[in-house]
Scaffold this active site. Structure first.
Site, PDB file in Angstrom:
ATOM      1  N   HIS A  34      -0.601  10.637  -3.304  1.00  7.44           N
ATOM      2  CA  HIS A  34      -0.751  11.271  -1.987  1.00  7.44           C
ATOM      3  C   HIS A  34      -2.194  11.162  -1.476  1.00  7.44           C
ATOM      4  O   HIS A  34      -2.604  11.921  -0.606  1.00  7.44           O
ATOM      5  CB  HIS A  34      -0.275  12.729  -2.002  1.00  7.44           C
ATOM      6  CG  HIS A  34       1.224  12.833  -2.056  1.00  7.44           C
ATOM      7  ND1 HIS A  34       2.008  12.835  -0.935  1.00  7.44           N
ATOM      8  CD2 HIS A  34       2.075  12.886  -3.108  1.00  7.44           C
ATOM      9  CE1 HIS A  34       3.287  12.918  -1.287  1.00  7.44           C
ATOM     10  NE2 HIS A  34       3.355  12.943  -2.603  1.00  7.44           N
ATOM     11  N   ALA A 121      14.544   5.694  -6.619  1.00 13.01           N
ATOM     12  CA  ALA A 121      13.921   6.024  -7.901  1.00 13.01           C
ATOM     13  C   ALA A 121      12.408   6.163  -7.774  1.00 13.01           C
ATOM     14  O   ALA A 121      11.698   6.293  -8.763  1.00 13.01           O
ATOM     15  CB  ALA A 121      14.268   4.958  -8.937  1.00 13.01           C
ATOM     16  N   ASP A 170       2.389   1.560  -0.930  1.00 11.05           N
ATOM     17  CA  ASP A 170       3.580   0.879  -1.450  1.00 11.05           C
ATOM     18  C   ASP A 170       3.676  -0.555  -0.955  1.00 11.05           C
ATOM     19  O   ASP A 170       3.925  -1.488  -1.722  1.00 11.05           O
ATOM     20  CB  ASP A 170       4.851   1.635  -1.039  1.00 11.05           C
ATOM     21  CG  ASP A 170       4.834   3.077  -1.500  1.00 11.05           C
ATOM     22  OD1 ASP A 170       3.962   3.421  -2.320  1.00 11.05           O
ATOM     23  OD2 ASP A 170       5.690   3.853  -1.048  1.00 11.05           O
TER      24      ASP A 170
HETATM   25  C1  GLA Z   1       5.166   7.428  -1.041  1.00 10.14           C
HETATM   26  C2  GLA Z   1       4.456   6.806   0.159  1.00 10.14           C
HETATM   27  C3  GLA Z   1       3.058   6.295  -0.222  1.00 10.14           C
HETATM   28  C4  GLA Z   1       2.261   7.368  -0.955  1.00 10.14           C
HETATM   29  C5  GLA Z   1       3.094   7.993  -2.067  1.00 10.14           C
HETATM   30  C6  GLA Z   1       2.398   9.154  -2.696  1.00 10.14           C
HETATM   31  O1  GLA Z   1       5.473   6.463  -1.995  1.00 10.14           O
HETATM   32  O2  GLA Z   1       5.213   5.742   0.687  1.00 10.14           O
HETATM   33  O3  GLA Z   1       2.389   5.853   0.926  1.00 10.14           O
HETATM   34  O4  GLA Z   1       1.776   8.331  -0.069  1.00 10.14           O
HETATM   35  O5  GLA Z   1       4.362   8.435  -1.608  1.00 10.14           O
HETATM   36  O6  GLA Z   1       1.240   8.744  -3.327  1.00 10.14           O
END
Ligand code: GLA
Length: 392
Positions: A34, A121, A170
């Site tokens: 986060h 997941a 991600d």
């Molecule tokens: C999800 C979001 C990411 C990131 C994570 C937490 O996967 O897509 O951008 O904020 O949560 O780290």
């Protein structure tokens, strides 16, 4: 997997012409959760589970989609791309929409999607779909986008067509992943460094709770707003502050705690996590996996008690390994409210741990516990390009 996709593609689109297949992987994140949408750092990597997209151009203005996972198709005109109730087409159509908004003319195409990233997941199957789509359409229509532009297009698609105001981690990890390396990414400057990830006798074990709580995307967006609120209060006194990256605990104590204890708690976790990641990177550089592992446990506590994005099932799996000397570090991973825990564990202890945990988990939650041993692989790439004799 590639030949399975190619066979399926020919079956679904028998008249299709030249086609190409793109692979885009799921991701893990070692530490820094986060922190991406707070201008902090993250430490993700692409893994051996991936989404595959096969595409070919069409002579008309139609977009034909087919999802292997659901055995379902979806057809839409290029001039009428909009959010679908079916859910899965949105990760593809969101990318098309973003490309169109950038002024690219996207012709008709056939697309088939399949893969082995477990859905829901927390391994970012949606980012993998978005990146695979952006990469495939960039190739198919010769758009000339850079990898970073594709990442940003994919992230925006998630905001607009999936309604999750995600950070960049991600999509960045899926696109830029490098075999046997983690990516130390500065989410503010987007500068990044590949750090070798050598675990010697350890492996990365993912334990899948098989839970995805339905409120996860609204809670995610709420966390993001809470962080922004904290920054806004500090900014009244320190105009130079633009995100939690610029904030100290002292500033939080002075300007946020008196206003709202909950927002204070959220912001405090983020400020500490940004620092923790940097120390964790130093641990890695010194080959001190034990120290990094301890920080992962601390991150979990913060995510569970302060940021409150964990859930019973995730807490159970982390608690269950806490005292196990073969588990170097463990925590929930990703957005939270379900998905996987990530564990750094001695390779020869995996089997016995999993056999011990499975019945305990079943007894506690009446759910199956799945597990994967993840290896770190390369990011999004073109896997095959096939020229068909006669284009139809
Ligand atoms: C999800 C979001 C990411 C990131 C994570 C937490 O996967 O897509 O951008 O904020 O949560 O780290």
């Amino acid at each position: 997997m590639e030949s399975k996709i190619a066979d399926q593609f020919i079956k679904i689109y028998p008249a299709a012409g030249d086609r190409l297949i793109v692979r885009s992987p799921g991701r893990i994140n070692i530490i820094g959760e986060h922190t991406d949408y707070n201008d902090g750092f993250v430490l993700p990597a692409a893994i051996d589970k991936a989404v595959y997209v096969a595409v070919s151009g069409r002579n008309d203005e139609e977009i034909h989609l087919y999802a292997g996972d659901y055995n379902e198709s979806h057809v839409v005109n290029t001039k009428a791309v909009e959010i679908s109730d079916k859910h899965w087409p949105n990760y593809i159509l969101g990318v098309v929409d973003q490309l169109q908004k950038k002024g690219f003319s996207i012709g008709g195409f056939n697309l088939l999607i399949d893969g082995d990233v477990p859905l829901g997941a927390g391994l970012s199957s949606s980012a993998a779909v978005e990146c695979a789509t952006a990469f495939a359409l960039n190739e198919l229509f010769g758009l000339g986008l850079s990898k970073l532009q594709m990442v940003q297009t994919a992230q925006k698609a998630e905001h607009t067509f999936a309604g999750v105001m995600c950070g960049i981690m991600d999509q960045f990890a899926s696109m830029f992943g490098k075999k046997d390396h983690v990516i130390q990414l500065d989410c503010r400057s987007l500068e990044y460094e590949y750090v070798p990830f050598e675990l010697k006798d350890c492996k990365i074990l993912l334990l899948n709770t098989n839970v995805k709580h339905s409120l996860s995307s609204s809670a995610y967006n709420e966390r993001r707003q809470q962080c922004e609120q904290g920054v806004a209060w500090i900014k009244e006194h320190h105009p130079e502050v633009s995100s939690l990256r610029d904030v100290s605990i002292q500033m939080l104590n002075e300007y946020v705690l008196p206003k709202d204890a909950l927002i204070y708690k959220r912001c405090k976790y983020i400020v500490e996590e940004i620092q923790r990641l940097l120390q964790g990177c130093a641990d890695l550089q010194q080959n001190n996996v034990e120290a990094l592992g301890k920080k992962m446990f601390r991150t979990h506590e913060g995510l569970s008690r302060e940021y409150e994005v964990s859930c019973e099932e995730l807490d159970f799996l982390v608690d269950a390994v806490k005292e196990n000397p073969d588990v170097i570090g463990a925590r929930m991973m990703g957005g939270g409210f379900g998905g996987c825990t990530i564990n750094i564990i001695k390779e020869d202890a995996i089997e016995s741990l999993v056999q011990k945990l499975k019945p305990l988990y079943k007894q506690a939650f009446n759910k199956e516990l799945d597990y994967y041993i993840a290896s770190i692989e390369n990011g999004t790439s073109l896997v095959t390009q096939t020229v068909v004799a006669s284009n139809v």
